[in-house]
Design a protein around this motif. Structure first.
Motif, PDB file in Angstrom:
ATOM      1  N   MET A 132       0.826  -1.195   0.000  1.00 42.05           N
ATOM      2  CA  MET A 132       0.000   0.000   0.000  1.00 42.05           C
ATOM      3  C   MET A 132       0.870   1.259   0.000  1.00 42.05           C
ATOM      4  O   MET A 132       0.605   2.215  -0.731  1.00 42.05           O
ATOM      5  CB  MET A 132      -0.933   0.029   1.207  1.00 42.05           C
ATOM      6  N   LEU A 133       1.914   1.269   0.834  1.00 44.72           N
ATOM      7  CA  LEU A 133       2.802   2.425   0.897  1.00 44.72           C
ATOM      8  C   LEU A 133       3.462   2.684  -0.450  1.00 44.72           C
ATOM      9  O   LEU A 133       3.504   3.824  -0.925  1.00 44.72           O
ATOM     10  CB  LEU A 133       3.875   2.210   1.969  1.00 44.72           C
ATOM     11  N   ILE A 134       3.955   1.645  -1.071  1.00 41.66           N
ATOM     12  CA  ILE A 134       4.620   1.792  -2.362  1.00 41.66           C
ATOM     13  C   ILE A 134       3.639   2.294  -3.420  1.00 41.66           C
ATOM     14  O   ILE A 134       3.958   3.203  -4.192  1.00 41.66           O
ATOM     15  CB  ILE A 134       5.287   0.473  -2.785  1.00 41.66           C
ATOM     16  N   VAL A 167       9.747   1.280   9.480  1.00 47.42           N
ATOM     17  CA  VAL A 167      10.421   0.931   8.229  1.00 47.42           C
ATOM     18  C   VAL A 167      11.891   1.305   8.348  1.00 47.42           C
ATOM     19  O   VAL A 167      12.276   2.105   9.200  1.00 47.42           O
ATOM     20  CB  VAL A 167       9.785   1.647   7.013  1.00 47.42           C
ATOM     21  N   SER A 168      12.708   0.709   7.490  1.00 45.15           N
ATOM     22  CA  SER A 168      14.144   0.993   7.474  1.00 45.15           C
ATOM     23  C   SER A 168      14.466   1.770   6.203  1.00 45.15           C
ATOM     24  O   SER A 168      14.769   1.194   5.163  1.00 45.15           O
ATOM     25  CB  SER A 168      14.944  -0.305   7.550  1.00 45.15           C
ATOM     26  N   LEU A 169      14.349   3.084   6.263  1.00 42.76           N
ATOM     27  CA  LEU A 169      14.530   3.940   5.098  1.00 42.76           C
ATOM     28  C   LEU A 169      15.972   3.909   4.598  1.00 42.76           C
ATOM     29  O   LEU A 169      16.909   3.886   5.395  1.00 42.76           O
ATOM     30  CB  LEU A 169      14.148   5.378   5.433  1.00 42.76           C
ATOM     31  N   ALA A 220      13.837   2.599  -1.506  1.00 45.73           N
ATOM     32  CA  ALA A 220      13.870   3.734  -0.576  1.00 45.73           C
ATOM     33  C   ALA A 220      13.161   3.418   0.730  1.00 45.73           C
ATOM     34  O   ALA A 220      13.604   3.826   1.807  1.00 45.73           O
ATOM     35  CB  ALA A 220      13.243   4.968  -1.236  1.00 45.73           C
ATOM     36  N   LEU A 221      12.069   2.671   0.642  1.00 44.16           N
ATOM     37  CA  LEU A 221      11.265   2.344   1.822  1.00 44.16           C
ATOM     38  C   LEU A 221      11.915   1.282   2.697  1.00 44.16           C
ATOM     39  O   LEU A 221      11.898   1.372   3.923  1.00 44.16           O
ATOM     40  CB  LEU A 221       9.880   1.866   1.376  1.00 44.16           C
ATOM     41  N   GLY A 222      12.500   0.282   2.073  1.00 47.81           N
ATOM     42  CA  GLY A 222      13.019  -0.842   2.851  1.00 47.81           C
ATOM     43  C   GLY A 222      11.871  -1.735   3.291  1.00 47.81           C
ATOM     44  O   GLY A 222      10.771  -1.674   2.744  1.00 47.81           O
ATOM     45  N   ARG A 223      12.101  -2.543   4.265  1.00 50.79           N
ATOM     46  CA  ARG A 223      11.109  -3.494   4.757  1.00 50.79           C
ATOM     47  C   ARG A 223      10.335  -2.917   5.928  1.00 50.79           C
ATOM     48  O   ARG A 223      10.851  -2.114   6.705  1.00 50.79           O
ATOM     49  CB  ARG A 223      11.787  -4.784   5.220  1.00 50.79           C
ATOM     50  N   ALA A 250       9.485  12.389   1.746  1.00 57.32           N
ATOM     51  CA  ALA A 250       8.177  12.030   1.188  1.00 57.32           C
ATOM     52  C   ALA A 250       7.597  10.821   1.919  1.00 57.32           C
ATOM     53  O   ALA A 250       6.402  10.790   2.236  1.00 57.32           O
ATOM     54  CB  ALA A 250       8.306  11.740  -0.309  1.00 57.32           C
ATOM     55  N   ILE A 251       8.437   9.848   2.194  1.00 59.30           N
ATOM     56  CA  ILE A 251       7.987   8.647   2.903  1.00 59.30           C
ATOM     57  C   ILE A 251       7.548   8.996   4.317  1.00 59.30           C
ATOM     58  O   ILE A 251       6.499   8.543   4.777  1.00 59.30           O
ATOM     59  CB  ILE A 251       9.088   7.567   2.907  1.00 59.30           C
TER      60      ILE A 251
END
Length: 77
Positions: free
Chosen positions: A10-12, A48-50, A29-32, A59-60
């Motif tokens: 959903m985030l992506i 998350v691990s940016l 960019a988001l990581g897991r 933005a994230i």
């Protein structure tokens, strides 16, 4: 209940829709999504691990502020 994988997807999708770019760029960019124990993280059990650029991370982070209000607890998976 939403799972970590559902949340990540959903985030992506929202980042691609709102900011452009590809899902692969935003995935990197988001990581897991990291799911934590609700016993110690009762208000929000995920993070998350940016690893993106400063612009991507900003933005994230803005998106995460909104999403945490809607989906503060997720299940592993």
């Amino acid at each position: 209940m939403m799972t970590a994988t559902d949340l990540e997807q959903m985030l992506i999708a929202r980042l691609v829709r709102e900011r452009g770019g590809t899902s692969q760029i935003w995935q990197r960019a988001l990581g897991r999504v990291i799911v934590r124990d609700t016993a110690t993280h009762a208000h929000c059990n995920w993070d998350v691990s940016l690893s993106g650029t400063d612009v991507q991370c900003a933005a994230i982070e803005r998106l995460l502020d909104d999403v945490r209000l809607e989906h503060s607890i997720v299940a592993a998976g």
